[in-house]
Write an enzyme that holds these catalytic residues in place. Structure first.
Site, PDB file in Angstrom:
ATOM      1  CG  ASP A 229      -7.656  11.630   6.066  1.00 47.75           C
ATOM      2  OD1 ASP A 229      -8.602  12.045   5.366  1.00 47.75           O
ATOM      3  OD2 ASP A 229      -6.607  11.164   5.575  1.00 47.75           O
TER       4      ASP A 229
ATOM      5  N   GLY B  66       0.815  -1.206   0.000  1.00 46.30           N
ATOM      6  CA  GLY B  66       0.000   0.000   0.000  1.00 46.30           C
ATOM      7  C   GLY B  66       0.845   1.251   0.000  1.00 46.30           C
TER       8      GLY B  66
ATOM      9  CE  LYS C  89       1.201   5.286   6.577  1.00 48.62           C
ATOM     10  NZ  LYS C  89      -0.187   5.710   6.874  1.00 48.62           N
TER      11      LYS C  89
ATOM     12  CB  VAL D 110       1.877  -0.010   3.968  1.00 47.95           C
ATOM     13  CG1 VAL D 110       1.638  -1.080   5.036  1.00 47.95           C
ATOM     14  CG2 VAL D 110       1.331   1.332   4.448  1.00 47.95           C
TER      15      VAL D 110
ATOM     16  CG  PHE E 197       1.035  10.821   6.681  1.00 50.88           C
ATOM     17  CD1 PHE E 197       1.721  11.933   7.134  1.00 50.88           C
ATOM     18  CD2 PHE E 197      -0.341  10.886   6.595  1.00 50.88           C
ATOM     19  CE1 PHE E 197       1.052  13.082   7.506  1.00 50.88           C
ATOM     20  CE2 PHE E 197      -1.016  12.038   6.969  1.00 50.88           C
ATOM     21  CZ  PHE E 197      -0.318  13.132   7.420  1.00 50.88           C
ATOM     22  N   GLY E 198       3.384   7.746   3.709  1.00 51.16           N
ATOM     23  CA  GLY E 198       4.417   6.744   3.537  1.00 51.16           C
ATOM     24  C   GLY E 198       3.924   5.468   2.891  1.00 51.16           C
TER      25      GLY E 198
END
Length: 279
Positions: free
Chosen positions: A147, A35, A56, A42, A39-40
């Site tokens: 979010d 994924g 992550k 996975v 933010f980064g």
């Protein structure tokens, strides 16, 4: 109780802190991406005790606790088997139904996901509502998620929902609002107060949850509606309200993937409840 929740694996001091080398070995040098997010990235991994995890690697994140070696900030989660809700609501291609009343040809094996029936969607809605209520009212510290969206709703065994990626704003329980220096969230799910100087309250998360409810019913992304702005005639909540409560045509807003499975006697009450709660 500890065993049933997996708590016997946690050290007395809190969650385990891993070395970079441990996570590098667990993920086979970060070779299996599962994924990507703002933010980064996975990666799938397996710990020494054979627990499968999602790792992550954070990027563009400042502050927080001490970093592991090599200047990395990395989070380790349980791997939730069924992935995120968006993959089921907004498939890349048509896919087979859970009730097996019809079989459709997928574009590729990667997109092979079952279509969630009305009962499962309602259970997901209830589970997400309970999770948000916990963050807002029941945990030791009040947490504003910031979010809420299908990508951050993970589906465990039997499609039990789990909310992820929360904690962007974590406040003392006595506080009931917060001022942010920058808007946080995702287009289509952000409450209007994010774009104003008004304080942000838990109602911002509730607004986002309402948009998710409409997506569970319609199978259409709120941001993909012809008019995604509040003042537009095609704004998702206004469109749903007009269809269901003015024109009395609930069928017009139902997800086309499972519209044929809708039974007025079995499903009307909880779909009506989802739409009313969303609006």
């Amino acid at each position: 109780m500890a065993r049933s929740f997996g708590l016997e694996f946690l050290p007395a001091g809190g969650p385990k802190r891993f070395t970079y080398a441990e996570l590098q070995a667990a993920t086979d040098n970060f070779s299996n991406p599962i994924g990507k997010g703002s933010f980064g990235d996975v990666y799938k991994g397996e710990l020494g005790d054979h627990r499968v995890v999602a790792v992550k690697c954070l990027k563009n994140v400042t502050g927080g606790d001490a970093e592991p070696e090599k200047g990395q900030k990395i989070l380790v989660y349980e791997l939730v088997p069924n992935g995120s809700l968006d993959k089921y609501l907004f498939p890349a291609s048509q896919i087979p139904s859970l009730d097996k009343q019809e079989v459709l040809i997928p574009r590729s094996t990667d997109s092979l996901k079952p279509i969630l029936d009305w009962n499962i969607r309602y259970r997901i809605a209830l589970g997400v509502a309970r999770a948000i209520a916990y963050l807002h009212e029941e945990c030791l510290e009040w947490v504003l998620h910031c979010d809420i969206k299908p990508e951050n709703i993970l589906l465990g065994e039997y499609f039990c929902p789990k909310i992820s990626d929360f904690g962007l704003a974590k406040l003392r329980k006595k506080e009931d609002m917060v001022s942010m220096s920058m808007a946080r969230g995702t287009r289509g799910y952000m409450a209007p107060e994010w774009l104003k100087p008004d304080p942000v309250t838990p109602k911002a998360d509730v607004y986002s949850f309402g948009m998710v409810l409409l997506e569970l019913v319609s199978g259409v992304r709120s941001s993909n509606m012809q008019g995604s702005l509040v003042h537009s005639e095609d704004w998702h909540p206004r469109w749903a309200f007009d269809k269901v409560f003015k024109d009395m045509k609930m069928d017009d807003i139902l997800d086309r993937q499972i519209k044929h499975c809708f039974d007025n006697r079995l499903h009307f009450d909880f779909i009506d409840r989802m739409v009313k709660a969303a609006i």
